[in-house]
Design an enzyme around this catalytic site. Structure first.
Site, PDB file in Angstrom:
ATOM      1  N   SER A  19      38.402  27.001  58.573  1.00 46.78           N
ATOM      2  CA  SER A  19      37.988  25.609  58.461  1.00 46.78           C
ATOM      3  C   SER A  19      37.658  24.965  59.799  1.00 46.78           C
ATOM      4  CB  SER A  19      39.078  24.808  57.756  1.00 46.78           C
ATOM      5  OG  SER A  19      40.291  24.916  58.461  1.00 46.78           O
TER       6      SER A  19
ATOM      7  N   HIS B  69      35.993  26.439  51.905  1.00 48.52           N
ATOM      8  CA  HIS B  69      34.708  26.210  52.582  1.00 48.52           C
ATOM      9  C   HIS B  69      33.710  27.318  52.275  1.00 48.52           C
ATOM     10  CE1 HIS B  69      36.397  22.885  54.927  1.00 48.52           C
ATOM     11  NE2 HIS B  69      37.497  23.629  54.977  1.00 48.52           N
TER      12      HIS B  69
ATOM     13  N   LYS C 196      34.678  19.906  47.941  1.00 50.72           N
ATOM     14  CA  LYS C 196      33.766  20.082  49.061  1.00 50.72           C
ATOM     15  C   LYS C 196      32.357  20.298  48.502  1.00 50.72           C
ATOM     16  CE  LYS C 196      37.468  21.480  52.155  1.00 50.72           C
ATOM     17  NZ  LYS C 196      38.519  20.786  51.486  1.00 50.72           N
TER      18      LYS C 196
END
Ligand code: WAQ
Ligand code: MG
Length: 649
Positions: free
Chosen positions: A437, A465, A496
């Site tokens: 990250s 991610h 996200k």
């Protein structure tokens, strides 16, 4: 010890003849007056014979008369006890203490405790170069000829007094010319308390400083060889007689009564300010998108996890409105009681399908998913192997699990393999971020899965991610590497790339069934809102229908890296992950660069400790699918200028 009472040194060493070798069982040394010499010898013989480690074959007792004028009397170091949650936190206490007394390479020094240290004595380590100075590297340097002062009638103990013996040793060592500090971890597998000590610090006991069941211990004496002579120090440690006065037995420390019980809050906040580590929250006045309104200004947002820029997409908004109309807003209970509605189930089916898994389970946040899943899968007696740069939620999950935590070098599968091969455990779980990250690099997934498989370890990847960003259709890291295998535990987020909120785990049906029963953040949280569930479902469907968003994101990520390179900031332009760190090091400087970027119309985050290591502060750029190339080019040029990069010819 009166005038006529001569002082004697008594040393005992007990050993066993095991297969021809001489195996150490126990040892002790005392400084006693003549009047108690025999009593002392008796006690030491009793101790040698009845040791836990087994019966001695050989017991050596050596008695020397000591010249009373040669004895140095020292007052025991003051003791302070610190209780921490886990050895990793204990290590932080040691580092902080060392930094307090001006030791600069504290982190590396504490790491030495993980290396092969001498077995009978201490490593004498130079504080400047970290070089090992002791003449005999295997044995180490031993501090001997010391004892505590005893009252006339105080009996000799029949066993090892860890604490008293350690304070005596630490007091002698702390007064050694050139010794800056000492760190100690017992080699007794069940003795988890260790300490850091120096004249300035006193004796700081730390519990625990190691995991129960680990035999590895050791001592490190930190030595300043620029200003002191090694020979003199060794001579002092080995030959000078020291009697330590006022060693007080350990008493449970009375709780402190603080009159201003909240005063620490401001103290701590001021410390954060001083270290440029105080966080401030920015309000975004518009929807989260590639361009946002902040402080009344329009800026280009280069810091969002909304990678595909769909958080404010009409399809998600419409899904939210329909969900509100149908189910209202709150979910009303835990998923196991009254909290499940069709929106949750539809979302879980969609995640399972998207991730090619049998089933999936959703959590309120990605943080909760990691915390609860890791803690549910491993416990005491197990080991969890965790990449050194894993996200805080993984770290917290490891801690909460009470399993032994083994941190392996960042993305270093050889190191992981070594640690898997040498760590005793019941179950093993290996967990890694898929896209790191704060560094944006991608786990070496093929080898990761190979190594896990070979050692029978459960594999877990955090794709927070990576879903929606990696692979030609955004299915994550396995698709990125074109693998036909998947990790056992596929964790990811809905907050996200998918534009909503929540975290999930996908995998085999029985894994999900197990987590529904055992993952505490699932069992004991009110379910997240049907609205968020409906949005997440719409987000995943949108990504399925429009995979070109994923490809545009990857193209933008490559383009931005390529531009940075062109302006002289080195980075891996083949990496297509959307997280692009530019490390500046100094915390204050990172904050300044971010501020200048903002003034010029670009919002980037200055990432600092504890999110990343101290002194490794960085600007973390996150690109989105909807940034335009000219925006990215201009941002890269400015960023390169602000960090003083040299453009390539
Ligand atoms: N001199 C130098 N190093 C020594 C000595 C010595 N006399 N004795 C032991 N060591 C080294 C050796 O490498 C051991 O592996 C390591 O220290 C640990 O020794 O409750 O029990 O005897 O506050 O296992 C500390 C906490 C307990 C006490 C220390 O050490 C408390 C302990 P151990
Ligand atoms: Mg020991």
């Amino acid at each position: 010890m009166g005038d006529t009472n001569e002082l004697y040194s008594v040393k005992m060493r007990a050993s066993r003849r095991a297969g021809g070798a001489d195996e150490h069982i126990s040892g002790a040394e005392k400084l006693v007056g003549e009047d108690r010499l025999r009593e002392c010898v008796d006690a030491l013989v009793a101790r040698a014979i009845a040791h836990d480690k087994g019966r001695a074959d050989d017991i050596g007792i050596k008695i020397h008369r000591v010249d009373a004028n040669a004895v140095r009397y020292l007052d025991a170091l003051e003791t302070r006890s610190v209780e921490v949650d886990c050895p990793a936190d204990g290590a932080e206490v040691v580092k902080a203490a060392l930094r307090d007394i001006g030791v600069t390479r504290a982190d590396e020094i504490v790491d030495l405790l993980q290396t092969a240290l001498p077995t009978r004595g201490a490593a004498l380590v130079d504080i400047h170069t970290l070089e090992r100075l002791e003449p005999d590297k295997e044995r180490g340097v031993r501090a001997t000829n010391m004892d505590r002062q005893r009252d006339a009638r105080e009996p000799f103990p029949d066993g090892k007094e860890h604490y008293e013996e350690a304070v005596v040793l630490a007091t002698k060592v702390a007064h050694c010319p050139g010794v800056v500090a000492e760190i100690c971890v017992s080699d007794d597998p069940d003795y988890t308390t260790g300490y850091v000590a120096s004249k300035e610090l006193g004796y700081i006991r730390i519990s625990p400083l190691k995991y129960a069941g680990t035999p590895r211990g050791g001592r490190v004496f930190l030595f300043d060889s620029r200003n002191y002579e090694l020979e003199k120090a060794v001579e002092y440690l080995q030959n000078e007689y020291v009697v330590v006065r006022n060693v007080r037995p350990l008493t449970p420390t009375a709780p402190r009564v603080d009159r201003d019980r909240l005063a620490f809050l401001n103290t701590e906040l001021r410390k954060l300010d001083a270290a440029n580590l105080r966080r401030k929250i920015t309000t975004f006045e518009s929807a989260q998108s590639a361009r946002v309104r902040v402080d009344g200004r329009d800026v280009i947002l280069l810091a969002s996890n909304n990678y595909l820029d769909i958080a404010a997409h009409d399809r998600l908004k419409t899904a939210a409105v329909h969900a509100v109309q149908r189910y209202g807003c709150g979910s009303g209970g835990s998923r196991l009681t009254t909290g499940t509605c069709p929106a949750h189930l539809a979302l879980e089916r969609k995640i399972a399908q998207f991730k090619h898994a049998e089933r999936a389970i959703v959590f309120n946040t990605g943080y909760a998913a990691n915390l609860a899943t890791i803690a549910a899968l491993v416990g005491p007696g197990d080991a969890v192997f965790s990449d050194a740069l894993n996200h805080a939620s993984v770290i917290d999950g490891c801690r909460a699990s009470k399993a032994r935590v083994v941190v392996y070098k960042h993305n270093d599968m050889a190191d992981l393999e070594r640690k898997l091969a040498s760590t005793p455990r019941r179950r093993a779980l290996v967990v890694s971020d898929a896209v790191f990250s704060m560094d944006g690099d991608i786990v070496d997934c093929p080898r990761f899965l190979d190594v896990c498989e070979r050692y029978g370890a459960i594999s877990m990847l955090d794709e927070a991610h990576a879903v929606g960003t990696l692979g030609s259709t955004g299915r994550g890291v396995a698709e990125h590497y074109a693998l036909r295998r998947e990790p056992d535990v596929m964790m990811g987020t809905l907050s996200k790339a998918f534009g909503s909120e929540g975290g999930y785990v996908a995998g085999k049906a029985e894994l999900i069934e197990y987590l529904q029963n055992k993952a505490r953040a699932f069992v004991f949280s009110t379910a997240f809102s049907p609205v968020a569930a409906a949005c997440a479902l719409a987000g995943i469907e949108l990504v399925e229908d429009e995979p070109q968003r994923v490809r545009r994101l990857q193209a933008n990520a490559r383009y931005f890296r390529d531009r940075l390179n062109a302006y002289g900031v080195e980075c891996d332009a083949t990496n297509c992950s959307p997280i692009i760190p530019v490390v500046v090091g100094d915390e204050a400087r990172a904050v300044r660069v971010a501020r200048s970027m903002f003034q010029a119309g670009y919002y980037v985050s200055a990432i600092r400790y504890p999110t990343v290591a101290q002194g490794a502060a960085r600007i973390r750029v996150a690109v989105m699918a909807t940034h335009e190339q000219r925006e990215l080019d201009a941002a890269a040029a400015l960023l390169a200028r602000l960090v003083d990069a040299r453009p390539q010819a």
